[in-house]
Enzyme design. Structure first.
Site, PDB file in Angstrom:
ATOM      1  N   ILE A  30       0.685  -1.152   0.034  1.00  0.00           N
ATOM      2  CA  ILE A  30      -0.125   0.095  -0.020  1.00  0.00           C
ATOM      3  C   ILE A  30       1.042   1.270  -0.090  1.00  0.00           C
ATOM      4  O   ILE A  30       0.304   2.317  -0.597  1.00  0.00           O
ATOM      5  CB  ILE A  30      -0.820  -0.111   1.265  1.00  0.00           C
ATOM      6  CG1 ILE A  30      -2.130   0.585   0.966  1.00  0.00           C
ATOM      7  CG2 ILE A  30      -0.489   0.368   2.543  1.00  0.00           C
ATOM      8  CD1 ILE A  30      -3.234   0.562   1.936  1.00  0.00           C
ATOM      9  N   GLY A  92      12.905  -3.050  11.244  1.00  0.00           N
ATOM     10  CA  GLY A  92      11.713  -2.108  10.749  1.00  0.00           C
ATOM     11  C   GLY A  92      10.427  -3.052  10.436  1.00  0.00           C
ATOM     12  O   GLY A  92       9.636  -2.757   9.700  1.00  0.00           O
ATOM     13  N   HIS A  99       6.346 -11.783   6.265  1.00  0.00           N
ATOM     14  CA  HIS A  99       6.162 -11.530   4.874  1.00  0.00           C
ATOM     15  C   HIS A  99       7.431 -11.150   4.101  1.00  0.00           C
ATOM     16  O   HIS A  99       8.290 -11.043   4.847  1.00  0.00           O
ATOM     17  CB  HIS A  99       5.271 -10.313   4.695  1.00  0.00           C
ATOM     18  CG  HIS A  99       5.444  -9.263   5.734  1.00  0.00           C
ATOM     19  ND1 HIS A  99       5.243  -9.240   6.916  1.00  0.00           N
ATOM     20  CD2 HIS A  99       6.246  -8.084   5.274  1.00  0.00           C
ATOM     21  CE1 HIS A  99       5.531  -8.155   7.551  1.00  0.00           C
ATOM     22  NE2 HIS A  99       6.119  -7.282   6.566  1.00  0.00           N
TER      23      HIS A  99
END
Ligand code: AMP
Length: 113
Positions: A30, A92, A99
Site C-alpha cells: 500500500i 523495521g 512476509h
C-alpha cells in the site's frame, strides 16, 4: 487478534493481488518503496522469521520460490530485484505476520538504510 495480513488472506479487507496459491498470497504494498513492491505472505501464520520452526521449512521454501516466481511474472528477471524480510524493531518490522518484500523496477542502494 487478526493481523491486517490475516484479514487480507481471509478476504475481510481488500488488497491488490499479484499472485495466490494454496500456501501464500502476494499483494502490492500500500506504500510502495519501488516501482514494484509486492509482499509475499504465507497463509499459515508465522509471526516473524525468528520464530519460524523446523516444521515451517516447506512454508519458508515455498515463500522464497513464490517471490522469485512473482518477480519473473512482473518482468524483473533481467533487471534484478531484492527480497527482504524485516524482523523486530531494528529490522523495521511493523506487521507481526511473516512476509517477504519483493522490490524492483529501479536500482536499489546498498547498504540499505
Ligand atoms: P514490515 O514493515 O516489514 O512489517 O512491512 C509491512 C508492510 O505492509 C509495509 O511495507 C506496509 O506499507 C504494508 N502494508 C500495511 N498495510 C497494508 C495493506 N492494507 N495493504 C498492503 N500493504 C500494507
Amino acid at each position: 487478534m487478526k493481523t491486517i495480513f490475516q484479514k487480507i488472506i481471509d478476504r475481510e479487507i481488500p488488497a491488490k493481488l499479484a499472485y495466490e496459491d494454496e500456501h501464500c498470497i502476494a499483494i502490492h504494498d500500500i506504500n510502495p518503496q519501488a516501482p514494484v513492491h509486492v509482499l509475499v505472505i504465507p497463509k499459515q501464520h508465522i509471526t516473524r522469521i525468528a520464530e519460524a520452526k523446523a516444521d515451517d521449512q516447506n512454508t519458508l521454501g515455498h515463500l522464497l520460490l513464490s517471490a522469485a516466481a512473482v518477480a519473473k511474472k512482473l518482468g524483473l528477471e533481467q533487471s534484478g530485484f531484492r527480497v527482504v524480510i524485516n524482523n523486530g524493531r531494528d529490522g523495521g518490522e511493523t506487521v507481526p505476520h511473516l512476509h517477504v518484500h519483493l522490490l524492483g523496477g529501479r536500482p536499489l542502494a546498498w547498504p540499505p538504510g
